[in-house]
Design a protein around this motif. Sequence first.
Motif, PDB file in Angstrom:
ATOM      1  N   GLU A 199     -46.358  18.763  67.683  1.00 37.69           N
ATOM      2  CA  GLU A 199     -45.288  19.670  68.118  1.00 37.69           C
ATOM      3  C   GLU A 199     -43.919  19.161  67.680  1.00 37.69           C
ATOM      4  OE1 GLU A 199     -47.352  21.721  72.027  1.00 37.69           O
ATOM      5  OE2 GLU A 199     -46.089  19.949  72.301  1.00 37.69           O
ATOM      6  N   ARG A 200     -43.759  17.813  67.561  1.00 37.86           N
ATOM      7  CA  ARG A 200     -42.459  17.297  67.103  1.00 37.86           C
ATOM      8  C   ARG A 200     -42.172  17.705  65.664  1.00 37.86           C
ATOM      9  NH1 ARG A 200     -43.941  13.056  70.518  1.00 37.86           N
ATOM     10  NH2 ARG A 200     -44.956  11.846  68.860  1.00 37.86           N
ATOM     11  N   LEU A 201     -43.203  17.980  64.878  1.00 37.76           N
ATOM     12  CA  LEU A 201     -43.034  18.454  63.501  1.00 37.76           C
ATOM     13  C   LEU A 201     -42.947  19.978  63.440  1.00 37.76           C
ATOM     14  CD1 LEU A 201     -45.536  16.088  61.650  1.00 37.76           C
ATOM     15  CD2 LEU A 201     -43.039  16.080  61.458  1.00 37.76           C
ATOM     16  N   ARG A 202     -42.873  20.624  64.604  1.00 37.39           N
ATOM     17  CA  ARG A 202     -42.803  22.080  64.711  1.00 37.39           C
ATOM     18  C   ARG A 202     -44.057  22.748  64.110  1.00 37.39           C
ATOM     19  NH1 ARG A 202     -39.422  20.356  67.571  1.00 37.39           N
ATOM     20  NH2 ARG A 202     -37.267  21.075  67.788  1.00 37.39           N
ATOM     21  N   LEU A 203     -45.195  22.058  64.258  1.00 36.12           N
ATOM     22  CA  LEU A 203     -46.488  22.627  63.874  1.00 36.12           C
ATOM     23  C   LEU A 203     -47.219  23.042  65.138  1.00 36.12           C
ATOM     24  CD1 LEU A 203     -47.579  19.975  61.185  1.00 36.12           C
ATOM     25  CD2 LEU A 203     -46.203  22.047  60.866  1.00 36.12           C
ATOM     26  N   ALA A 204     -48.288  23.799  64.966  1.00 38.07           N
ATOM     27  CA  ALA A 204     -49.008  24.337  66.122  1.00 38.07           C
ATOM     28  C   ALA A 204     -50.304  23.563  66.349  1.00 38.07           C
ATOM     29  CB  ALA A 204     -49.318  25.813  65.906  1.00 38.07           C
ATOM     30  N   PRO A 205     -50.448  22.850  67.474  1.00 37.94           N
ATOM     31  CA  PRO A 205     -51.714  22.177  67.754  1.00 37.94           C
ATOM     32  C   PRO A 205     -52.770  23.192  68.191  1.00 37.94           C
ATOM     33  CG  PRO A 205     -50.185  21.848  69.573  1.00 37.94           C
ATOM     34  CD  PRO A 205     -49.437  22.615  68.506  1.00 37.94           C
ATOM     35  N   VAL A 206     -53.973  23.069  67.642  1.00 38.57           N
ATOM     36  CA  VAL A 206     -55.083  23.928  68.052  1.00 38.57           C
ATOM     37  C   VAL A 206     -56.070  23.037  68.779  1.00 38.57           C
ATOM     38  CG1 VAL A 206     -56.922  25.457  67.276  1.00 38.57           C
ATOM     39  CG2 VAL A 206     -54.738  25.427  66.055  1.00 38.57           C
ATOM     40  N   MET A 207     -56.115  23.203  70.118  1.00 38.20           N
ATOM     41  CA  MET A 207     -56.913  22.298  70.940  1.00 38.20           C
ATOM     42  C   MET A 207     -57.733  23.100  71.930  1.00 38.20           C
ATOM     43  SD  MET A 207     -53.954  19.360  71.461  1.00 38.20           S
ATOM     44  CE  MET A 207     -55.064  18.051  71.941  1.00 38.20           C
ATOM     45  N   PHE A 208     -58.888  22.596  72.213  1.00 36.38           N
ATOM     46  CA  PHE A 208     -59.852  23.288  73.054  1.00 36.38           C
ATOM     47  C   PHE A 208     -59.263  23.638  74.413  1.00 36.38           C
ATOM     48  CE2 PHE A 208     -64.224  24.431  73.589  1.00 36.38           C
ATOM     49  CZ  PHE A 208     -64.499  24.263  74.930  1.00 36.38           C
ATOM     50  N   GLU A 209     -58.477  22.688  74.972  1.00 33.99           N
ATOM     51  CA  GLU A 209     -57.999  22.880  76.340  1.00 33.99           C
ATOM     52  C   GLU A 209     -56.782  23.793  76.447  1.00 33.99           C
ATOM     53  OE1 GLU A 209     -56.587  18.706  75.033  1.00 33.99           O
ATOM     54  OE2 GLU A 209     -58.200  20.090  74.608  1.00 33.99           O
ATOM     55  N   LEU A 210     -56.229  24.232  75.289  1.00 33.96           N
ATOM     56  CA  LEU A 210     -54.997  25.013  75.338  1.00 33.96           C
ATOM     57  C   LEU A 210     -55.231  26.513  75.415  1.00 33.96           C
ATOM     58  CD1 LEU A 210     -52.762  23.092  72.760  1.00 33.96           C
ATOM     59  CD2 LEU A 210     -52.867  22.843  75.248  1.00 33.96           C
ATOM     60  N   GLY A 211     -56.470  26.977  75.185  1.00 36.14           N
ATOM     61  CA  GLY A 211     -56.689  28.419  75.135  1.00 36.14           C
ATOM     62  C   GLY A 211     -57.550  28.915  76.274  1.00 36.14           C
ATOM     63  N   ALA A 212     -57.432  30.241  76.524  1.00 36.38           N
ATOM     64  CA  ALA A 212     -58.347  30.859  77.481  1.00 36.38           C
ATOM     65  C   ALA A 212     -59.742  30.839  76.887  1.00 36.38           C
ATOM     66  CB  ALA A 212     -57.892  32.294  77.773  1.00 36.38           C
ATOM     67  N   ARG A 213     -60.798  30.719  77.752  1.00 33.53           N
ATOM     68  CA  ARG A 213     -62.137  30.527  77.206  1.00 33.53           C
ATOM     69  C   ARG A 213     -63.140  31.512  77.806  1.00 33.53           C
ATOM     70  NH1 ARG A 213     -62.931  24.371  78.322  1.00 33.53           N
ATOM     71  NH2 ARG A 213     -61.420  24.802  79.927  1.00 33.53           N
ATOM     72  N   PRO A 214     -63.050  32.780  77.449  1.00 29.87           N
ATOM     73  CA  PRO A 214     -64.075  33.735  77.906  1.00 29.87           C
ATOM     74  C   PRO A 214     -65.286  33.725  76.963  1.00 29.87           C
ATOM     75  CG  PRO A 214     -62.390  34.905  76.704  1.00 29.87           C
ATOM     76  CD  PRO A 214     -61.986  33.472  76.695  1.00 29.87           C
ATOM     77  N   HIS A 215     -65.376  32.692  76.096  1.00 26.89           N
ATOM     78  CA  HIS A 215     -66.440  32.640  75.095  1.00 26.89           C
ATOM     79  C   HIS A 215     -67.184  31.321  75.206  1.00 26.89           C
ATOM     80  CE1 HIS A 215     -64.339  36.018  73.293  1.00 26.89           C
ATOM     81  NE2 HIS A 215     -63.227  35.277  73.261  1.00 26.89           N
ATOM     82  N   PRO A 216     -68.407  31.252  74.711  1.00 33.39           N
ATOM     83  CA  PRO A 216     -69.129  29.977  74.666  1.00 33.39           C
ATOM     84  C   PRO A 216     -68.341  28.955  73.855  1.00 33.39           C
ATOM     85  CG  PRO A 216     -70.602  31.809  74.191  1.00 33.39           C
ATOM     86  CD  PRO A 216     -69.220  32.363  74.199  1.00 33.39           C
ATOM     87  N   PRO A 217     -68.409  27.657  74.231  1.00 36.40           N
ATOM     88  CA  PRO A 217     -67.600  26.635  73.536  1.00 36.40           C
ATOM     89  C   PRO A 217     -67.824  26.604  72.035  1.00 36.40           C
ATOM     90  CG  PRO A 217     -68.576  25.742  75.539  1.00 36.40           C
ATOM     91  CD  PRO A 217     -69.170  27.104  75.355  1.00 36.40           C
ATOM     92  N   ARG A 218     -69.084  26.732  71.587  1.00 37.54           N
ATOM     93  CA  ARG A 218     -69.376  26.644  70.148  1.00 37.54           C
ATOM     94  C   ARG A 218     -68.657  27.762  69.387  1.00 37.54           C
ATOM     95  NH1 ARG A 218     -73.540  24.134  67.271  1.00 37.54           N
ATOM     96  NH2 ARG A 218     -74.124  25.123  65.307  1.00 37.54           N
ATOM     97  N   GLU A 219     -68.722  28.990  69.917  1.00 40.01           N
ATOM     98  CA  GLU A 219     -68.054  30.107  69.258  1.00 40.01           C
ATOM     99  C   GLU A 219     -66.537  29.904  69.247  1.00 40.01           C
ATOM    100  OE1 GLU A 219     -69.203  33.851  70.850  1.00 40.01           O
ATOM    101  OE2 GLU A 219     -71.363  33.457  70.673  1.00 40.01           O
ATOM    102  N   LEU A 220     -66.026  29.296  70.339  1.00 38.43           N
ATOM    103  CA  LEU A 220     -64.584  29.113  70.467  1.00 38.43           C
ATOM    104  C   LEU A 220     -64.054  28.140  69.416  1.00 38.43           C
ATOM    105  CD1 LEU A 220     -62.220  29.984  72.342  1.00 38.43           C
ATOM    106  CD2 LEU A 220     -62.587  27.839  73.567  1.00 38.43           C
ATOM    107  N   TYR A 221     -64.663  26.935  69.349  1.00 41.08           N
ATOM    108  CA  TYR A 221     -64.080  25.978  68.400  1.00 41.08           C
ATOM    109  C   TYR A 221     -64.328  26.388  66.953  1.00 41.08           C
ATOM    110  CZ  TYR A 221     -68.648  23.422  68.126  1.00 41.08           C
ATOM    111  OH  TYR A 221     -69.955  23.050  67.960  1.00 41.08           O
ATOM    112  N   ARG A 222     -65.393  27.120  66.683  1.00 43.10           N
ATOM    113  CA  ARG A 222     -65.609  27.590  65.312  1.00 43.10           C
ATOM    114  C   ARG A 222     -64.540  28.624  64.941  1.00 43.10           C
ATOM    115  NH1 ARG A 222     -72.006  28.074  63.700  1.00 43.10           N
ATOM    116  NH2 ARG A 222     -72.396  25.840  63.719  1.00 43.10           N
ATOM    117  N   ALA A 223     -64.205  29.495  65.890  1.00 41.64           N
ATOM    118  CA  ALA A 223     -63.143  30.487  65.632  1.00 41.64           C
ATOM    119  C   ALA A 223     -61.810  29.787  65.430  1.00 41.64           C
ATOM    120  CB  ALA A 223     -63.060  31.480  66.788  1.00 41.64           C
ATOM    121  N   TYR A 224     -61.522  28.767  66.267  1.00 43.94           N
ATOM    122  CA  TYR A 224     -60.285  28.008  66.112  1.00 43.94           C
ATOM    123  C   TYR A 224     -60.211  27.351  64.734  1.00 43.94           C
ATOM    124  CZ  TYR A 224     -59.015  28.276  71.110  1.00 43.94           C
ATOM    125  OH  TYR A 224     -58.639  28.695  72.358  1.00 43.94           O
ATOM    126  N   LEU A 225     -61.348  26.759  64.303  1.00 47.07           N
ATOM    127  CA  LEU A 225     -61.385  26.078  63.010  1.00 47.07           C
ATOM    128  C   LEU A 225     -61.067  27.032  61.861  1.00 47.07           C
ATOM    129  CD1 LEU A 225     -64.390  23.567  63.068  1.00 47.07           C
ATOM    130  CD2 LEU A 225     -62.108  23.105  62.189  1.00 47.07           C
TER     131      LEU A 225
END
Length: 854
Positions: A32-58
């Motif tokens: 965040e100090r570089l003004r970039l966006a961190p994509v992290m498991f704990e930062l998003g709402a999770r109405p989806h199975p974990p595997r589907e979630l992190y694959r979509a994030y990736l």
Amino acid sequence: MIRTPDQRLRVFVSSTLRELEPERRAARGAIERLRLAPVMFELGARPHPPRELYRAYLQQSDVFVGVYWQQYGWIAPGEDVSGLEDEYRMARADMPKLLYVKQPGERQERLHALLERIQHDDTASYKPFSTAEELAELIEADLATLLAERFDRSRAPAASPADTADTAATDRLPAPYTQLIGREREVAELLAWLDDSARRLITLAGPGGIGKSRLAIEVARLARERFDRVAFVALEHMRDADEVVPAIARALGVREMSDGPLADLIANARAGHRDLIVLDNFEQVMAAAPVIAALLADLPDATFLVTSRARLRVRGEYVFDVEPLGVPSDPAKGSVDEILDAPAVRLFGDRAQAADPRFTLTAENAEDVARICRALEGVPLAIELAAARVRALTPGVMLAKLDRVLPLLTTAARDVPERQRTIETTVQWSIDLLGADAGALFVRLGVFAGDFSLEAVEAIEAVGSWTADLLETLLELVDSSLLRQHDEAGMPFFSMLAPVREVATARFELGADAAVIRRAHADHYARLSVETEPLLRGTTQLAALARLQAERDNLRAGYRHLISLGEVDIVADAVWRLLLYWWIRTLLPEAKGWMEQILEAGVPLSGRTRAIALAFSSWVALLQPGSRVDQGPVEESIALFHAAGETFGEACARTVLSLACTSASPPDLHRAEQLERQAIELVVAHGDASFEGLFRGALGSVLLFQGRADEALTIFLAVLEHAIRIGDPFVESVTLTNAGWARLALGEAHPEVFARHLELSLRLGNEDGVGYAFEGLAACAILLSDVDRAGVLLGAAETARQRTGLIEQRSYITYQPFVDRMLASDRAAEFEAARARGRALSRRAALDLVLGAR
């Protein structure tokens, strides 16, 4: 593209959660100090199975940051890997990877294995750290450096991608003329290799005519969607290694616009693109191998698929050996459906029909086609050239002409490269690429008739010394696909495909030292017979059988040469020492053939040699249906062995005479018993544990024929214990079937005994034993009133006997009463119908009936 303010670069952070919670917070702060966006498991709402979630994030991320310490992570039900490893695997090939490992740590085994693989990923940055604060500093610095490098590359001074890359360039794969047949497994495996980011230089290696180019084209065609661009670079007409990089540039649409190195232009133009570069016929420009290794580093997102008759032998190379097409097993043992399903036969049928639309594969010509494909050892080019001849030759006539394959395997097609007009020129193409030592050794290897061991090569090398480093020279021949290497019985073996061997043989025959080498070859295989004799007994039996089977063609060639020189005593001794090999592998008629050649050679024979020849010939005659054996030659053999002081030979001859007495009409069972007891005394004195067991079993058989089943069974059970104690599978298998017949004589059916005998026979390669097993199982089924199974098994036994051409007369005596009982019953018609079905069964189907999944 103009980005809106919220479309910042996204940095995906992968790690276990709880053990690295402070580190994850530190990573988020650095991003965040570089003004970039961190994509992290704990930062998003999770109405989806974990595997589907992190694959979509990736999929939506631009940079991958991996943080690892001690734990491998949780493996979800039904999955093979943890989410941690899956995230690393799913990261796109074009995604920059910054990886950090916390020190120190006691890492779980699977995490340790994952980190070892990651360390070899040359597309990733890999650094250690100790604290969360240190991690934050590393991530912030590395992300800043990464962004600077990407910006510098986008404005490279030599040329921009727009200047150097032909935006109109498209995939240019040769359009194949024919369908790819029989390579389904290879295609699937290579596509999986292309999905593995660690395998970026894949060499399809194999001899000329094996189908490397056609396979590469098919794989590249199917992989198109996985790459940004697929480029095909034909190298067959090149001789200068300096031409390779320009050819790659042209295929990728990169134009040379400055004085800088062309490899740098390619790297700049194709930066960030996932390209598949196919280099065809690389053996022509092998000096360019280091250049390809350098390009591999310059193009971190590219994959090279190379076809070559020789390996590149550079770091990072993964070699895929392209093997011949699968051929049918012995056509006499398989069904028509099994033959027609073999890849080599399918290829022959397809190419033959293209040559002559009237041609079809049928039950009538399938066996001939199968034998053609076996003779050509599944080499696709050889099969295609042979198939084209159906316009003039039937498969049967073609098969008869395959004693010399080269004249048959030619084509008149004008669009075929000159090097593939004939198999001979194809092989010559590979020979021309050899060094002087390898070329000289290749010609001398023409003395070999089939597979040969390293020991055999050393034996002929000892009389000539054509190379300073034999192993290195052999490796050059292997790498050039003129030799194939495999292990047999724990030893290195080599072989040549049939067309290659014929070229080598033709050149060997013209050599000035051919006679000396041939004698060295024959002497080696005579010594091999002597050295292998004790190994054919006990626990070393299976390995010794495999060794002899692997070199059987050379054994035969050596024996033939010695007989032609009049050295018949050496051959008789060698054949006699391999008695168990001929017996177990159902090759006794061949041994008899050697004896007949010796007797007809017209040279003086020693008494021992004549004794061996007479004993072998008489014994095999007893195993051939309808033969009437004169006991005189066997009597003479006994006398000659006795005079020579050879107790083992005399014991064997007395056993043969006992067998003759049992098989006589009427049988002389009293004399048969006396002879067998004398044989046992002699072999015990000789100290041969395996033959002691076999001869005691033969005595039990004589007692069984005398009606003394209880005594016979007692002997068989004792021999069975003896066989297991000395670890001899052949003695065990023979004794099992004898014991099964003794129990049947006592009114007891034990099919499991015969099934075990069948399993041992298959392990030993004892085809004669398969017939014995089916006969015993059929008799058990009759005793158990299973008429249908009895008929099928007896029919299968009769077919097995037809394949071997052998049947011991005493075996007929045991099972025939059971058959007569069925034929005299009111279920005779049902039995005969089942028997007919059994005769029509393929060998595999018959074995499946008995052994099932075993």
